[in-house]
Write a protein that holds these residues in place. Sequence first.
Motif, PDB file in Angstrom:
ATOM      1  N   CYS A  41      -4.091  12.826  34.379  1.00 46.87           N
ATOM      2  CA  CYS A  41      -3.494  11.529  34.018  1.00 46.87           C
ATOM      3  C   CYS A  41      -4.550  10.433  33.960  1.00 46.87           C
ATOM      4  CB  CYS A  41      -2.383  11.175  35.007  1.00 46.87           C
ATOM      5  SG  CYS A  41      -0.915  12.223  34.811  1.00 46.87           S
ATOM      6  N   ASN A  42      -5.579  10.532  34.785  1.00 50.54           N
ATOM      7  CA  ASN A  42      -6.656   9.540  34.774  1.00 50.54           C
ATOM      8  C   ASN A  42      -7.426   9.532  33.457  1.00 50.54           C
ATOM      9  OD1 ASN A  42      -6.361   8.226  37.264  1.00 50.54           O
ATOM     10  ND2 ASN A  42      -7.372   9.901  38.329  1.00 50.54           N
ATOM     11  N   VAL A  43      -7.462  10.656  32.762  1.00 51.26           N
ATOM     12  CA  VAL A  43      -8.207  10.724  31.496  1.00 51.26           C
ATOM     13  C   VAL A  43      -7.669   9.697  30.496  1.00 51.26           C
ATOM     14  CG1 VAL A  43      -8.788  12.192  29.505  1.00 51.26           C
ATOM     15  CG2 VAL A  43      -8.894  13.135  31.830  1.00 51.26           C
ATOM     16  N   ALA A  44      -6.358   9.493  30.469  1.00 48.19           N
ATOM     17  CA  ALA A  44      -5.769   8.517  29.540  1.00 48.19           C
ATOM     18  C   ALA A  44      -6.346   7.122  29.775  1.00 48.19           C
ATOM     19  CB  ALA A  44      -4.248   8.490  29.694  1.00 48.19           C
ATOM     20  N   TYR A  45      -6.655   6.816  31.016  1.00 47.01           N
ATOM     21  CA  TYR A  45      -7.218   5.508  31.348  1.00 47.01           C
ATOM     22  C   TYR A  45      -8.734   5.496  31.188  1.00 47.01           C
ATOM     23  CZ  TYR A  45      -2.515   4.810  32.932  1.00 47.01           C
ATOM     24  OH  TYR A  45      -1.144   4.716  32.957  1.00 47.01           O
ATOM     25  N   GLU A  46      -9.386   6.622  31.496  1.00 48.32           N
ATOM     26  CA  GLU A  46     -10.838   6.719  31.319  1.00 48.32           C
ATOM     27  C   GLU A  46     -11.233   6.467  29.875  1.00 48.32           C
ATOM     28  OE1 GLU A  46     -11.577  10.126  34.770  1.00 48.32           O
ATOM     29  OE2 GLU A  46     -11.616  10.682  32.655  1.00 48.32           O
ATOM     30  N   THR A  47     -10.439   6.948  28.942  1.00 43.90           N
ATOM     31  CA  THR A  47     -10.782   6.755  27.525  1.00 43.90           C
ATOM     32  C   THR A  47     -10.720   5.283  27.132  1.00 43.90           C
ATOM     33  OG1 THR A  47      -8.524   7.167  26.772  1.00 43.90           O
ATOM     34  CG2 THR A  47     -10.014   9.066  26.836  1.00 43.90           C
ATOM     35  N   ASN A  48     -10.027   4.475  27.913  1.00 41.83           N
ATOM     36  CA  ASN A  48      -9.924   3.045  27.618  1.00 41.83           C
ATOM     37  C   ASN A  48     -10.873   2.186  28.430  1.00 41.83           C
ATOM     38  OD1 ASN A  48      -7.601   2.627  25.703  1.00 41.83           O
ATOM     39  ND2 ASN A  48      -6.756   4.074  27.173  1.00 41.83           N
ATOM     40  N   TYR A  49     -11.170   2.598  29.643  1.00 40.63           N
ATOM     41  CA  TYR A  49     -11.945   1.756  30.545  1.00 40.63           C
ATOM     42  C   TYR A  49     -13.358   2.246  30.810  1.00 40.63           C
ATOM     43  CZ  TYR A  49      -7.363  -0.261  31.495  1.00 40.63           C
ATOM     44  OH  TYR A  49      -6.143  -0.861  31.373  1.00 40.63           O
ATOM     45  N   GLU A  50     -13.664   3.466  30.458  1.00 41.69           N
ATOM     46  CA  GLU A  50     -14.981   4.014  30.727  1.00 41.69           C
ATOM     47  C   GLU A  50     -15.490   4.713  29.473  1.00 41.69           C
ATOM     48  OE1 GLU A  50     -14.900   6.498  34.249  1.00 41.69           O
ATOM     49  OE2 GLU A  50     -13.288   5.287  35.077  1.00 41.69           O
ATOM     50  N   ASN A  51     -16.769   4.790  29.342  1.00 37.84           N
ATOM     51  CA  ASN A  51     -17.372   5.501  28.210  1.00 37.84           C
ATOM     52  C   ASN A  51     -17.701   6.921  28.662  1.00 37.84           C
ATOM     53  OD1 ASN A  51     -18.421   6.005  25.718  1.00 37.84           O
ATOM     54  ND2 ASN A  51     -20.355   4.961  26.086  1.00 37.84           N
ATOM     55  N   LYS A  52     -16.669   7.634  29.075  1.00 40.80           N
ATOM     56  CA  LYS A  52     -16.843   8.944  29.706  1.00 40.80           C
ATOM     57  C   LYS A  52     -16.557  10.098  28.749  1.00 40.80           C
ATOM     58  CE  LYS A  52     -15.544  11.173  33.994  1.00 40.80           C
ATOM     59  NZ  LYS A  52     -14.879  11.026  35.259  1.00 40.80           N
ATOM     60  N   GLU A 122      -7.776  -0.841  19.424  1.00 35.68           N
ATOM     61  CA  GLU A 122      -8.155   0.486  18.933  1.00 35.68           C
ATOM     62  C   GLU A 122      -8.016   1.513  20.058  1.00 35.68           C
ATOM     63  OE1 GLU A 122      -9.806   3.027  15.890  1.00 35.68           O
ATOM     64  OE2 GLU A 122      -9.228   0.928  15.740  1.00 35.68           O
ATOM     65  N   SER A 123      -7.297   2.570  19.774  1.00 40.01           N
ATOM     66  CA  SER A 123      -7.163   3.687  20.695  1.00 40.01           C
ATOM     67  C   SER A 123      -8.311   4.665  20.473  1.00 40.01           C
ATOM     68  CB  SER A 123      -5.810   4.366  20.463  1.00 40.01           C
ATOM     69  OG  SER A 123      -5.892   5.740  20.484  1.00 40.01           O
ATOM     70  N   HIS A 124      -8.646   5.397  21.498  1.00 42.23           N
ATOM     71  CA  HIS A 124      -9.708   6.402  21.442  1.00 42.23           C
ATOM     72  C   HIS A 124      -9.453   7.410  20.325  1.00 42.23           C
ATOM     73  CE1 HIS A 124     -13.044   8.368  23.530  1.00 42.23           C
ATOM     74  NE2 HIS A 124     -12.428   9.522  23.378  1.00 42.23           N
ATOM     75  N   SER A 125      -8.195   7.786  20.139  1.00 37.38           N
ATOM     76  CA  SER A 125      -7.867   8.883  19.219  1.00 37.38           C
ATOM     77  C   SER A 125      -6.941   8.534  18.058  1.00 37.38           C
ATOM     78  CB  SER A 125      -7.193  10.012  20.014  1.00 37.38           C
ATOM     79  OG  SER A 125      -8.040  10.476  21.014  1.00 37.38           O
ATOM     80  N   PHE A 126      -6.204   7.432  18.142  1.00 39.41           N
ATOM     81  CA  PHE A 126      -5.128   7.191  17.179  1.00 39.41           C
ATOM     82  C   PHE A 126      -5.283   5.945  16.322  1.00 39.41           C
ATOM     83  CE2 PHE A 126      -2.954   9.254  20.901  1.00 39.41           C
ATOM     84  CZ  PHE A 126      -2.930  10.517  20.337  1.00 39.41           C
ATOM     85  N   GLY A 127      -6.394   5.254  16.407  1.00 36.30           N
ATOM     86  CA  GLY A 127      -6.541   4.008  15.667  1.00 36.30           C
ATOM     87  C   GLY A 127      -5.862   2.868  16.418  1.00 36.30           C
TER      88      GLY A 127
END
Length: 151
Positions: A41-52, A122-127
Amino acid sequence: MTNNIFEKSITDSLINRVNQLTPTTPNQWGKMHVAQMLAHCNVAYETNYENKHPKPNALVKLMLKILAKPTVVGSKPYKKNGQTAPQFIIKEPKDFEVEKARLIQYLQKTQELGEAHFHDRESHSFGRLTKEEWSTMFYKHLDHHLRQFRV
């Protein structure tokens, strides 16, 4: 529309549910243990808050936008044991307390930043997504996994 994750009462209710989990809470379906689910579940937030996590290339992003976006931001609940993106697959053991604390921090940060921060972002994957799509995506995913662990 699902519950608005940008409302403090909704975020607080999610945090309350997360706090009901223990390191030994059993799942109802799937392969993940509870600490792995929290990391997932943290991955959804990592894609927005971290360059991981690397962003998908243009072709993959187009495919995700066409094929996955309607499921991810739509109102229909996720199916049990559904497919997920590679960065969301957590196979290694995780520290329950660390992942739980991270998830709670991400939830609080998301709520505090608010819907204006996310609207047309902008979303990591969906625009670009609307604030409603962001809320649905965040809430629906976490709710799905909390139900997986009966909270």
